[in-house]
Design an enzyme around this catalytic site. Structure first.
Site, PDB file in Angstrom:
ATOM      1  N   GLN A 116       4.128   0.658   2.228  1.00  0.00           N
ATOM      2  CA  GLN A 116       4.379  -0.591   2.937  1.00  0.00           C
ATOM      3  C   GLN A 116       5.557  -1.274   2.269  1.00  0.00           C
ATOM      4  O   GLN A 116       5.531  -1.525   1.040  1.00  0.00           O
ATOM      5  CB  GLN A 116       3.138  -1.486   2.863  1.00  0.00           C
ATOM      6  CG  GLN A 116       1.999  -1.010   3.731  1.00  0.00           C
ATOM      7  CD  GLN A 116       2.290  -1.238   5.206  1.00  0.00           C
ATOM      8  OE1 GLN A 116       2.100  -2.318   5.724  1.00  0.00           O
ATOM      9  NE2 GLN A 116       2.749  -0.203   5.897  1.00  0.00           N
TER      10      GLN A 116
ATOM     11  N   SER B 239      -0.245   0.146   7.458  1.00  0.00           N
ATOM     12  CA  SER B 239      -0.632   1.338   6.689  1.00  0.00           C
ATOM     13  C   SER B 239      -1.169   2.468   7.554  1.00  0.00           C
ATOM     14  O   SER B 239      -1.673   2.243   8.661  1.00  0.00           O
ATOM     15  CB  SER B 239      -1.679   0.956   5.650  1.00  0.00           C
ATOM     16  OG  SER B 239      -1.040   0.213   4.643  1.00  0.00           O
TER      17      SER B 239
ATOM     18  N   TRP C 198      -4.022  -8.144  -3.888  1.00  0.00           N
ATOM     19  CA  TRP C 198      -3.563  -8.760  -2.651  1.00  0.00           C
ATOM     20  C   TRP C 198      -3.980 -10.212  -2.553  1.00  0.00           C
ATOM     21  O   TRP C 198      -3.188 -11.113  -2.303  1.00  0.00           O
ATOM     22  CB  TRP C 198      -4.164  -7.995  -1.491  1.00  0.00           C
ATOM     23  CG  TRP C 198      -3.309  -7.753  -0.296  1.00  0.00           C
ATOM     24  CD1 TRP C 198      -3.639  -6.920   0.736  1.00  0.00           C
ATOM     25  CD2 TRP C 198      -2.019  -8.282   0.038  1.00  0.00           C
ATOM     26  NE1 TRP C 198      -2.616  -6.908   1.663  1.00  0.00           N
ATOM     27  CE2 TRP C 198      -1.618  -7.746   1.259  1.00  0.00           C
ATOM     28  CE3 TRP C 198      -1.151  -9.168  -0.601  1.00  0.00           C
ATOM     29  CZ2 TRP C 198      -0.410  -8.059   1.887  1.00  0.00           C
ATOM     30  CZ3 TRP C 198       0.056  -9.490   0.013  1.00  0.00           C
ATOM     31  CH2 TRP C 198       0.404  -8.930   1.240  1.00  0.00           C
TER      32      TRP C 198
ATOM     33  N   ASP D 133       0.784  -1.250   0.000  1.00  0.00           N
ATOM     34  CA  ASP D 133       0.000   0.000   0.000  1.00  0.00           C
ATOM     35  C   ASP D 133       0.815   1.300   0.000  1.00  0.00           C
ATOM     36  O   ASP D 133       1.817   1.405   0.714  1.00  0.00           O
ATOM     37  CB  ASP D 133      -0.847   0.099   1.280  1.00  0.00           C
ATOM     38  CG  ASP D 133      -1.551  -1.177   1.632  1.00  0.00           C
ATOM     39  OD1 ASP D 133      -1.456  -2.143   0.881  1.00  0.00           O
ATOM     40  OD2 ASP D 133      -2.197  -1.210   2.691  1.00  0.00           O
TER      41      ASP D 133
ATOM     42  N   GLU E 199     -10.467  -2.334   4.545  1.00  0.00           N
ATOM     43  CA  GLU E 199      -9.122  -1.864   4.880  1.00  0.00           C
ATOM     44  C   GLU E 199      -8.934  -0.477   4.268  1.00  0.00           C
ATOM     45  O   GLU E 199      -9.658  -0.083   3.342  1.00  0.00           O
ATOM     46  CB  GLU E 199      -8.057  -2.783   4.265  1.00  0.00           C
ATOM     47  CG  GLU E 199      -8.139  -4.228   4.706  1.00  0.00           C
ATOM     48  CD  GLU E 199      -7.030  -5.098   4.120  1.00  0.00           C
ATOM     49  OE1 GLU E 199      -6.398  -5.829   4.874  1.00  0.00           O
ATOM     50  OE2 GLU E 199      -6.791  -5.040   2.899  1.00  0.00           O
TER      51      GLU E 199
HETATM   52  C1  FRU Z   1      -3.835  -3.618   2.773  1.00  0.00           C
HETATM   53  C2  FRU Z   1      -3.204  -4.065   4.080  1.00  0.00           C
HETATM   54  C3  FRU Z   1      -3.542  -3.124   5.194  1.00  0.00           C
HETATM   55  C4  FRU Z   1      -2.411  -3.333   6.148  1.00  0.00           C
HETATM   56  C5  FRU Z   1      -1.264  -3.565   5.226  1.00  0.00           C
HETATM   57  C6  FRU Z   1      -0.229  -4.510   5.738  1.00  0.00           C
HETATM   58  O1  FRU Z   1      -3.157  -4.084   1.665  1.00  0.00           O
HETATM   59  O2  FRU Z   1      -3.618  -5.375   4.380  1.00  0.00           O
HETATM   60  O3  FRU Z   1      -4.812  -3.335   5.762  1.00  0.00           O
HETATM   61  O4  FRU Z   1      -2.215  -2.233   6.975  1.00  0.00           O
HETATM   62  O5  FRU Z   1      -1.792  -4.061   4.020  1.00  0.00           O
HETATM   63  O6  FRU Z   1       0.891  -4.537   4.920  1.00  0.00           O
END
Ligand code: FRU
Length: 556
Positions: free
Chosen positions: A108, A149, A359, A92, A274
């Site tokens: 991320q 995130s 994802w 993300d 999310e």
């Molecule tokens: C979305 C997510 C978020 C989380 C992050 C972890 O892609 O699952 O909810 O904070 O990625 O890497």
């Protein structure tokens, strides 16, 4: 070089013929070299100069024969106009914030592998949303957990009290994900933390009072999206909590109070919610609020995807202006996830960037080697009234036009299967096509990206089914996941005209239909670059009103 050195070397040229000069050498010759070895040095210098000349000539001729594979950012599938990390895993976009002429992109990041792992916040900046500069990792995991995130703000009024000098505090708000708790089966594994930077995001200090929002037992409790709410003069935080969003308010970014929630029974619940993003937008009828809501699976094209809501924010919660059962998809392709918009963007712009992967379905399996995943290009969002009410429109930001170079112009013409174009200078291109639908009889028409190996991606309008689609079934390397080779569709009813904008990179296409009313983003991995663009029509004619293909220079 100091002036006396110049004199010294000029004298050396005469040393052999003018014995008088000898006596002056020790005092005038730089570096204190004795005169007897001067001819030898001369010879050495000349030889060195000749060598340098030969080497630079070799370097020049080398440059001429350089292929894409030889230069920076040119491994197979490496995007040329999209952001990717130099190495390692990325998901993300995080902490999108504009400050002092720089767009910050945190993300991320797991630097030690090309699959997901202990999460850090990677960091890059851009002054033009086109060219990105990599900066050192901003946030590292610590004893409270991985850094998941979140968002970032500039604390103009120093409400946090973090400011010590002239520089405004940049504050990052993120989720701590505690792996020990996860392994122990605890549900309170996610909490919210903050960190601040007093040097324009270059270095960061975690707040000693973390976590600032504790978890009372919600398994999914993450991805804080924070903004300054001017009417109330406080900070607002939107948090994804499984099947809904919670809203919190704070005077100082440290103390947060729950004010409301939204989402149960609203829109799609095919997966876990999310990465929420709540922001105001202007319309001719006044301000409206948009809530982007990402969902880890069950989205329109399979796996993860993004829906959005339009409505009001009253300072405590969000109120949807549409029917609760209505689902508005932000992107009908398979590869635009966890996207959010920049805080404090200049001129009131809403600028979005998303993670260009899926994802749930295959993100960790795509066949890139040293790095994994790219971001979309930044998109400019707007709210426009349509026959169905207000809808989000999106287009690549105008800034990207500076990459355009070669141009192929297409006049109005009737399309048949042999209408083929080739930009020879680059794989990446920006394609704009306008079709006159009222004069087209074809059942199906559009464009095809292809190579000499019969691999292709087909992007088109299926009039018989009233669908717009991207078909990547024959796009090359698809075997890494059974879910990848697919055709994705969006319901679509054209007016008299159908406009298609396709931003093509080495391994992706972002498609915007009718000025961005409909968006579809897809990645692909051909075994040879897609060098060709073909316009096609099936079972009838398609009337092209005009079009253009721009080659795009690499942004790296
Ligand atoms: C979305 C997510 C978020 C989380 C992050 C972890 O892609 O699952 O909810 O904070 O990625 O890497």
């Amino acid at each position: 070089m100091p002036a006396n050195c110049m004199t010294g070397s000029a004298s050396s040229r005469h040393a052999r013929t003018d014995p008088r000069i000898k006596s002056r050498w020790p005092s005038r010759f730089c570096w204190g070299v004795h005169w007897e070895i001067v001819p030898v040095i001369n010879l050495l210098i000349h030889t060195a100069l000749i060598l340098i000349a030969i080497l630079s000539l070799a370097a020049c001729s080398d440059q001429k024969t350089k292929t894409r594979e030889d230069s920076y950012y040119s491994e197979p599938y490496r995007p040329q106009i999209h952001f990717t990390p130099e190495k390692g895993w990325m998901n993300d976009p995080n902490g999108l914030v504009y400050y002092k002429g720089e767009y910050h992109l945190f993300y991320q990041y797991y630097p030690d592998s090309t699959v997901w792992g202990p999460m850090h916040w990677g960091h890059a900046v851009s002054t033009d949303l086109v060219h990105w500069k990599h900066l050192p990792i901003a946030l590292f995991p610590d004893s409270l957990g991985y850094i998941f995130s979140g968002s970032a703000v500039v604390d103009e009024n120093n409400t946090s009290g973090f400011q010590t000098g002239d520089e405004k505090p940049m504050v990052a708000i993120f989720t701590y994900h505690n792996m020990q708790y996860e392994k122990a089966g605890r549900t309170d594994r996610e909490s919210q933390g903050i960190a601040y930077s007093l040097d324009r995001g270059r270095t960061w200090t975690k707040y000693s009072g973390n976590p600032v929002i504790k978890n009372k037992g919600d398994l999914n409790f993450r991805d804080p999206n924070v903004f300054w709410y001017e009417p109330g003069k406080y900070w607002v935080l939107a948090l994804a909590v499984g099947d809904h969003v919670e809203f919190y308010a704070s005077p100082d970014l440290k103390n947060w109070e729950l004010t409301g929630s939204f989402g149960k029974g609203q829109g799609s619940h095919g997966g876990v919610w999310e990465c929420p993003n709540l922001f105001p937008m202007q319309t001719p009828e006044g301000e409206k609020w948009v809530l982007l809501q990402n969902m880890d699976r069950g989205a329109v094209s399979g796996g993860s995807g993004t829906q959005y809501f339009i409505g009001r924010f009253n300072g405590t919660t969000f109120i949807n202006e549409n029917d609760s059962s209505e689902v508005l998809w932000f992107d009908y392709g398979a590869d635009d996830y966890a996207g959010v918009t920049w805080n404090h963007a200049p001129d009131g712009r809403s600028i979005f960037i998303g993670w260009m992967s899926n994802w749930n379905d295959y993100a960790q399996k795509v066949p890139t080697q040293t790095w994994r995943s790219a971001m979309t290009v930044p998109h400019e969002l707007s709210l426009k009234k349509t026959d169905d009410g207000y809808r989000l429109f999106q287009l690549p930001v105008k800034e990207l036009e500076i990459l355009r170079n070669d141009t192929i112009l297409m006049n109005a013409q009737i399309i048949n299967d042999s209408t083929q174009f080739k930009i020879t200078s680059s794989v990446q291109k920006d394609i704009e096509l306008v079709f006159d639908v009222s004069k087209s009889t074809a059942e199906n028409f559009g464009l095809i990206l292809s190579n000499s190996k019969n691999e292709f991606v087909k992007i088109g309008f299926d009039a018989a089914k009233s669908e717009f689609f991207i078909d990547r079934i024959h796009s090359g390397n698809t075997g890494f996941s059974p879910l990848f080779a697919a055709k994705h569709v969006a319901p679509y009813r054209p007016g008299n005209k159908l406009s298609i904008r396709a931003l093509v990179d080495v391994s992706s296409v972002e498609v915007f239909v009718d000025d961005g009313k409909l968006a579809m983003t897809e990645i692909f991995f051909p075994t040879e670059d897609f060098n060709q663009v073909r316009l096609y029509s099936e079972n009838g004619n398609a009337e092209l009103s005009g079009g253009v293909i721009y080659g795009l220079k690499p942004a790296w």
